[in-house]
Design an enzyme around this catalytic site. Structure first.
Site, PDB file in Angstrom:
ATOM      1  CB  SER A  22      -0.975  -0.005   1.176  1.00 23.38           C
ATOM      2  OG  SER A  22      -1.950  -1.007   0.960  1.00 23.38           O
ATOM      3  CB  THR A  67      -4.541  -5.085   6.491  1.00 24.42           C
ATOM      4  OG1 THR A  67      -4.533  -6.351   5.810  1.00 24.42           O
ATOM      5  CG2 THR A  67      -3.294  -4.967   7.353  1.00 24.42           C
ATOM      6  CE  LYS A  71      -8.881  -6.201   5.226  1.00 22.10           C
ATOM      7  NZ  LYS A  71      -9.020  -6.624   3.840  1.00 22.10           N
ATOM      8  CG  ASP A 107     -10.603  -5.042   0.766  1.00 28.26           C
ATOM      9  OD1 ASP A 107      -9.578  -4.522   0.302  1.00 28.26           O
ATOM     10  OD2 ASP A 107     -10.683  -5.460   1.944  1.00 28.26           O
ATOM     11  N   GLY A 131     -15.248 -20.817  -1.918  1.00 28.40           N
ATOM     12  CA  GLY A 131     -14.921 -20.343  -0.574  1.00 28.40           C
ATOM     13  C   GLY A 131     -16.109 -19.707   0.108  1.00 28.40           C
ATOM     14  N   GLY A 134     -14.007 -14.997   5.089  1.00 29.22           N
ATOM     15  CA  GLY A 134     -14.232 -13.549   5.136  1.00 29.22           C
ATOM     16  C   GLY A 134     -14.233 -12.918   3.751  1.00 29.22           C
ATOM     17  CB  ALA A 135     -11.818 -13.063   0.963  1.00 27.52           C
TER      18      ALA A 135
END
Ligand code: ATR
Length: 290
Positions: A22, A67, A71, A107, A131, A134-135
């Site tokens: 970042s 991050t 989060k 994101d 999946g 979280g993502a």
């Protein structure tokens, strides 16, 4: 880089933060746009995220990225939260306002912009989402909100996919997400799908791992998008390409989540030309390592 009495400070809070890309994104943008701004990483010890956010506010930090592992934990420290971030249950960007920070999730908007920039549509699509962590949960919500016709959420642990699907379907008010056990992929209806790889499988150094290795699965995939960007090309991507599909890694998602955060902090629109310059610099990190 000029640092003086008017320099704005932004940064990243998380643990660990040493490997973050970042600073490269934001400091490159500040340089190109002529903004008096620096971006630095701030490691935050477990249990101290509240203190970190209050301290940042007291010090007038313009903005923060958040991050792993904060989060979700960061949410209770905020003055306000954007609707998308609230529904996803995760915040990765804080914007300083009068009286505290407002939280956003760039994101997911970043993933959407990355896909749009590659000409990948979500609206009206049949999507396979691998999946339910979280993502993947956030991706499921994004796809549902952006009008995917149906998202087949495949997860090793079926119960988790079921819970996530119920939650997301409730929020969006339709049966957008259909949970399935990963091993039941042969039961996917005939057709061609956009597949989004949202598990941690295949991440370096385990680059030969893949959640589904069966050729029959990849014959159904017209486009594969892996959220992973290290390695540059995952096994999932290779399998998609090997069956004639287009495949993309998650680096543009990283790029655009940063760009959207930068836009929120500075109230600007970053041009595609500037985005491309940052992307090329990010890419160099990976091409040289692979
Ligand atoms: P993230 O925040 O990156 O999404 P996570 O919440 O820990 O991380 O989720 C990891 C995801 O990768 C989950 O979907 C997980 O499947 P389970 O819910 O069954 O655990 C998936 N995953 C991790 N290792 C896996 C493996 N070896 N095989 C299949 N799926 C795996």
């Amino acid at each position: 880089m000029k640092i003086d009495g008017k320099t704005n400070v932004c940064g990243l809070i998380g643990n660990p933060v040493e490997h973050t890309l970042s600073p490269m994104i934001h400091n490159t943008l500040a340089g190109r746009l002529g903004h008096n701004l620096v971006y630095v990483p701030f490691p935050v010890e477990p249990g101290r995220v509240g203190e970190a956010v209050r301290g940042a506010d007291a010090l007038h930090l313009l903005g923060l990225n958040v991050t792993v592992p904060y989060k979700s934990d960061v949410i209770e420290t905020l003055k306000e939260i954007d609707e998308l971030a609230r529904n996803i249950g995760a915040v990765n960007t804080l914007v300083r306002t009068e009286g505290g920070y407002k939280g956003y999730n760039t994101d997911m908007e970043g993933l959407y912009r990355a896909m749009s920039s590659e000409g990948i549509r979500i609206e009206g699509e049949q999507i396979v989402l691998l999946g339910a962590g979280g993502a993947a949960r956030a991706v499921a919500y994004l796809c549902a909100v952006k009008g995917a016709e149906r998202v087949y959420m495949l997860n090793r642990t079926f119960d988790k996919a079921q819970t996530v699907a119920e939650e997301v379907n409730r929020v969006v008010g339709r049966e957008a997400i259909l949970p399935m056990a990963m091993k039941d992929y042969t039961g996917l209806p005939e057709g061609k799908y956009l597949a989004i790889q949202g598990t941690s499988v295949g991440l370096a150094p385990h680059t030969e791992d893949v959640v589904i290795a069966d050729d029959a699965f990849y014959e159904k995939i017209h486009t594969g998008f892996d959220l992973i960007y290290s390695p540059w090309e995952t096994k999932f991507m290779r399998l998609v390409k090997g069956h004639g599909g287009h495949a993309y890694n998650g680096l543009k998602m990283l790029l655009y989540q940063g760009i959207i955060a930068y836009e929120l902090w500075n109230d600007v629109q970053v041009s595609e030309e500037d985005a491309q310059v940052v992307y090329e610099r990010l890419k160099e990190q990976f091409i040289s390592k692979d």
